[in-house]
Design an enzyme around this catalytic site. Sequence first.
Site, PDB file in Angstrom:
ATOM      1  CD  GLU A  13      66.906  80.484 -11.467  1.00 32.66           C
ATOM      2  OE1 GLU A  13      66.384  79.597 -10.787  1.00 32.66           O
ATOM      3  OE2 GLU A  13      66.907  80.475 -12.720  1.00 32.66           O
ATOM      4  CG  ASP A 217      63.735  72.775  -3.252  1.00 29.43           C
ATOM      5  OD1 ASP A 217      63.372  71.646  -3.639  1.00 29.43           O
ATOM      6  OD2 ASP A 217      63.763  73.770  -4.001  1.00 29.43           O
TER       7      ASP A 217
END
Length: 253
Positions: A13, A217
Amino acid sequence: MSVTAILSALPEEQHGLIEQLVDPVRIVRAGREFWRGERQGQPVVLALSRVGKVAAATTATTLIEAFGVSRVVFTGVAGGVGPGVQVGDVVLATGFVQHDMDASPLFPRYEIPLSGRANWPCDDSLSALLLKAAHQGLTGAEGEFASHARYGNAQIHSGMIATGDQFVCSASAALQLVNDLTVAGMPPLAVEMEGAAVAQVCADYGVPFAAVRTISDRADDQAHVDFPAFVAEVASPYARAIVHQLMDLLSLQ
């Protein structure tokens, strides 16, 4: 000059952010690696919160105590659980709640004992800047993400994010979590594992905090599928674009 901390949970990230620092200096403290430098003429400290609430709280405390940061901004990924929150969308946190905190009957469910609160709101002013940065960053990044057409029309949502020390990857568990928090008056749009801890630490110290999460997700049985690829190909570029715009906006203040 105010020092801005940019937090991420995972190295993937954070990818690309260190490379964009001017005169970066690596500092190891509390068993963690911090990078201090400049972005767009402003002092910045980059750090990895690591995964989970305790790890994130340690990192946030170190940023405040050892580096004297004036504000903390969290970027990363989360599971979408709110209606209309789809993979590839972005959620700006208005507040955080620990969905796995339950000290009842001594204290109300979700309330942090002795704090008198369950909802840890983000800073309004910093969040407004981060929201503007998200809109500008994603609009300007259309060309960069052209190869990911299914995420090309990313929507930006604002609302509550739930934090807990578990990777939610069951549709039934996600539904129960949403139902319980909605009954408690804190319907979540996303779920992750660090934000509420950072929000609590920042509240204790009076340091402004804001967070934005890219939805990787739907916190269901497919939550683990292609997670590394999504972070590298979508969430990380999103974070770089948003951080770039945020630093531009902060430089104007």
